[in-house]
Each structure stands twice: as structure tokens, then as C-alpha cells.
Design a protein around this motif. Structure first.
Motif, PDB file in Angstrom:
ATOM      1  N   ALA A   5      11.584   1.935   1.019  1.00  0.00           N
ATOM      2  CA  ALA A   5      10.667   1.384   2.017  1.00  0.00           C
ATOM      3  C   ALA A   5       9.371   0.992   1.335  1.00  0.00           C
ATOM      4  N   ALA A   6       8.792  -0.108   1.801  1.00  0.00           N
ATOM      5  CA  ALA A   6       7.501  -0.572   1.284  1.00  0.00           C
ATOM      6  C   ALA A   6       6.679  -1.079   2.452  1.00  0.00           C
ATOM      7  N   LEU A   7       5.428  -0.667   2.519  1.00  0.00           N
ATOM      8  CA  LEU A   7       4.534  -1.099   3.584  1.00  0.00           C
ATOM      9  C   LEU A   7       3.485  -2.037   3.009  1.00  0.00           C
ATOM     10  N   HIS A   8       3.276  -3.156   3.698  1.00  0.00           N
ATOM     11  CA  HIS A   8       2.343  -4.195   3.256  1.00  0.00           C
ATOM     12  C   HIS A   8       1.254  -4.366   4.310  1.00  0.00           C
ATOM     13  N   CYS A   9       0.024  -4.432   3.856  1.00  0.00           N
ATOM     14  CA  CYS A   9      -1.138  -4.563   4.734  1.00  0.00           C
ATOM     15  C   CYS A   9      -1.795  -5.915   4.463  1.00  0.00           C
ATOM     16  N   ILE A  16       0.805  -1.217   0.000  1.00  0.00           N
ATOM     17  CA  ILE A  16       0.000   0.000   0.000  1.00  0.00           C
ATOM     18  C   ILE A  16       0.842   1.272   0.000  1.00  0.00           C
ATOM     19  N   TYR A  17       2.146   1.120   0.192  1.00  0.00           N
ATOM     20  CA  TYR A  17       3.030   2.294   0.193  1.00  0.00           C
ATOM     21  C   TYR A  17       4.379   1.890  -0.353  1.00  0.00           C
ATOM     22  N   LEU A  18       4.945   2.716  -1.196  1.00  0.00           N
ATOM     23  CA  LEU A  18       6.294   2.525  -1.717  1.00  0.00           C
ATOM     24  C   LEU A  18       6.958   3.887  -1.794  1.00  0.00           C
ATOM     25  N   SER A  19       8.145   4.001  -1.219  1.00  0.00           N
ATOM     26  CA  SER A  19       8.821   5.296  -1.132  1.00  0.00           C
ATOM     27  C   SER A  19       9.127   5.856  -2.509  1.00  0.00           C
ATOM     28  N   GLN A  20       9.214   7.164  -2.583  1.00  0.00           N
ATOM     29  CA  GLN A  20       9.471   7.832  -3.859  1.00  0.00           C
ATOM     30  C   GLN A  20      10.860   7.523  -4.394  1.00  0.00           C
ATOM     31  N   ASN A  80       6.627  -3.974   7.204  1.00  0.00           N
ATOM     32  CA  ASN A  80       7.432  -2.933   6.575  1.00  0.00           C
ATOM     33  C   ASN A  80       8.778  -3.502   6.139  1.00  0.00           C
ATOM     34  N   PHE A  81       9.128  -3.294   4.867  1.00  0.00           N
ATOM     35  CA  PHE A  81      10.472  -3.573   4.354  1.00  0.00           C
ATOM     36  C   PHE A  81      11.176  -2.230   4.223  1.00  0.00           C
ATOM     37  N   ALA A  82      12.325  -2.062   4.874  1.00  0.00           N
ATOM     38  CA  ALA A  82      13.101  -0.831   4.754  1.00  0.00           C
ATOM     39  C   ALA A  82      14.540  -1.181   4.402  1.00  0.00           C
ATOM     40  N   GLN A  83      15.109  -0.464   3.448  1.00  0.00           N
ATOM     41  CA  GLN A  83      16.469  -0.725   3.007  1.00  0.00           C
ATOM     42  C   GLN A  83      17.333   0.511   3.235  1.00  0.00           C
ATOM     43  N   TRP A  84      18.517   0.266   3.813  1.00  0.00           N
ATOM     44  CA  TRP A  84      19.457   1.328   4.153  1.00  0.00           C
ATOM     45  C   TRP A  84      20.838   0.962   3.649  1.00  0.00           C
ATOM     46  N   GLN A  85      21.656   1.965   3.388  1.00  0.00           N
ATOM     47  CA  GLN A  85      23.005   1.719   2.884  1.00  0.00           C
ATOM     48  C   GLN A  85      23.868   0.981   3.904  1.00  0.00           C
ATOM     49  N   GLN A 106      -5.830  -0.033  10.373  1.00  0.00           N
ATOM     50  CA  GLN A 106      -5.853   1.157   9.533  1.00  0.00           C
ATOM     51  C   GLN A 106      -5.179   2.331  10.224  1.00  0.00           C
ATOM     52  N   GLN A 107      -5.385   2.490  11.528  1.00  0.00           N
ATOM     53  CA  GLN A 107      -4.739   3.576  12.256  1.00  0.00           C
ATOM     54  C   GLN A 107      -3.229   3.387  12.291  1.00  0.00           C
ATOM     55  N   LEU A 108      -2.779   2.138  12.440  1.00  0.00           N
ATOM     56  CA  LEU A 108      -1.345   1.855  12.406  1.00  0.00           C
ATOM     57  C   LEU A 108      -0.756   2.223  11.055  1.00  0.00           C
ATOM     58  N   VAL A 109      -1.447   1.847   9.987  1.00  0.00           N
ATOM     59  CA  VAL A 109      -0.984   2.159   8.629  1.00  0.00           C
ATOM     60  C   VAL A 109      -0.904   3.671   8.429  1.00  0.00           C
TER      61      VAL A 109
END
Length: 233
Positions: free
Chosen positions: A179-183, A123-127, A192-197, A157-160
Motif C-alpha cells: 500500500a502507498a498513500l499519496h498526498c 507519504i506512506y509506504l507499507s513495510q 491510496n494504491f493498495a495491492q492484494w493477491q 491532514q486529518q484524513l491522512v
């Protein structure tokens, strides 16, 4: 688990990961040589399976999954097998065109202490990802933090909404990659998948935004771990 304990657990897990060989001998789907890459498009059917186990048996869980990993993706689909660096989690991430072939996997390794599998919507993918796809790779960089929130149907829904509202603050820090958020469709999980250097980049952000993270505590139980992808199929 409070934020300080989480940071300490994630840090100690890196040494363990560097010494483990989690795949069967002779496997061609390791993170040796050319890295594998899984690109997940928005709108794909997604299934996420989480296997929880003791550190002493994580390698057996991974090898059990890897031995049949080529059969896990459905028609036109793909999958990634990820292992947590602290030795207590394994995740199978499946994606593909909508259809029963790409539904959640239904076979549990008997040695896993705890197992859950559900279908999700991204439902969300970072720009920074161009808002189009999530990439999972077996290369050493970037690092991947996966946070699986357990929640309730009336709070999901409130958490999202809270997570999405706070996302730009985290993404503004140096080292952020994606970052990508999955519901989940069943209403009791958010992943949540988050990727950092680097791990240091993530820890800098986590310490700076600790108060922001606490805002989510009443809405769901967080389960954050650092992961590396060991198979792509």
C-alpha cells in the motif's frame, strides 16, 4: 456510495475487464507476454491524472492516451497507464526526478467526461514494500485497488492521519501485498494504491473493517475502483 454498493460495483467490473481489449492493435506496451514493471521510489516527483468517462468510451480514452504514451514520461522518468475494471476510469501515474519534465500532464482527451491532474508526494509506504518503493506491473496479479479521496485543505491532514492509523489493521489480513498513500500538493486530494493477491482477499478485509472505513467518510469523498495496468513506459 455505501460499502455494500462499492463491493458490488467492484465485483461486477471484473467480467467487463476480462472482455475488453483497450490498447491499439500492434502496441508493444500491452499486458501480453512479458509483464511491464514500474518501480516508484520514495522521494520521486509524482503526478497522478484521473480520467472519468462513461463505460462506452473508456476504450477510446485508453487508446488516445496509449497512442502518445511513450511521450508522457519526462527525462529520467517513467509512467503507468491503468484502466478501471468497471470501465469508468483511467489513470496515468508518472514518476521521476524532480523537474518540469515530470510535472503533471496537461493534455486532456476530449472524450473524457471529467479530468483532473495534480502533483503528489508519497507519504506512506507499507513495510511489506520495504518502505522504499511501489511497484506497478502489467501482470494479472496482484490486483490493484486505487481509492482517490476528494477532501478539503482543512481536512486533508486529518484524513491522512486517520488512514495511516488504520493501515496496520488492513495490512494484517491474508493476501495483502502493498500500500502507498499519496498526498496532493494542492491540498484537496489523497490517493491510496493498495495491492492484494486476489479480489476475494481484499473483499474479506473490506467487509471486516467496514466500520473503520466509515470513520473516513466525514473527511473525504472516496472513489474506490479496481484497476489493471495496460501500459508501462
Amino acid at each position: 456510495m455505501n460499502r455494500r454498493c462499492v463491493l458490488r460495483a467492484l465485483t461486477s467490473g471484473l467480467a467487463l475487464a476480462s472482455s475488453q481489449n483497450l490498447l491499439p492493435k500492434g502496441s508493444s506496451q500491452t499486458n501480453q507476454g512479458s509483464p511491464g514493471l514500474l518501480s516508484v521510489q520514495r522521494g520521486s516527483q509524482i503526478a497522478i491524472s484521473i480520467f472519468r468517462s462513461e463505460q462506452s468510451v473508456q476504450s477510446f480514452v485508453i487508446k488516445s492516451l496509449a497512442a502518445r504514451f511513450g511521450r508522457i514520461p519526462g527525462k529520467g522518468g517513467s509512467a503507468a497507464l491503468l484502466a478501471s475494471t468497471d470501465g469508468t476510469r483511467a489513470i496515468v501515474y508518472k514518476s521521476g526526478p524532480p523537474g518540469p519534465e515530470n510535472a503533471a500532464i496537461d493534455e486532456e482527451p476530449r472524450i473524457a467526461t471529467n479530468y483532473e491532474t495534480h502533483e503528489y508526494e508519497m507519504i506512506y509506504l507499507s513495510q511489506k514494500s520495504n518502505g522504499k518503493e511501489l511497484s506497478i506491473t502489467t501482470s494479472a496479479s496482484p490486483i490493484t485497488l486505487i481509492n482517490a479521496f476528494s477532501t478539503s485543505r482543512d481536512r486533508q491532514q486529518q484524513l491522512v492521519e486517520t488512514w495511516i492509523r488504520n493501515a496496520p489493521d488492513a495490512e494484517a489480513f491474508p493476501g495483502f501485498e502493498a500500500a502507498a498513500l499519496h498526498c496532493s500538493s494542492h491540498g484537496t486530494s489523497v490517493v491510496n494504491f493498495a495491492q492484494w493477491q486476489s479480489q476475494e482477499d481484499w473483499m474479506t478485509m473490506a467487509k471486516a473493517l467496514s466500520n473503520t472505513f466509515r470513520e473516513k467518510n466525514p473527511l473525504g469523498q472516496a472513489d474506490p475502483h479496481l484497476y489493471r495496468a495496460v501500459c508501462i513506459a
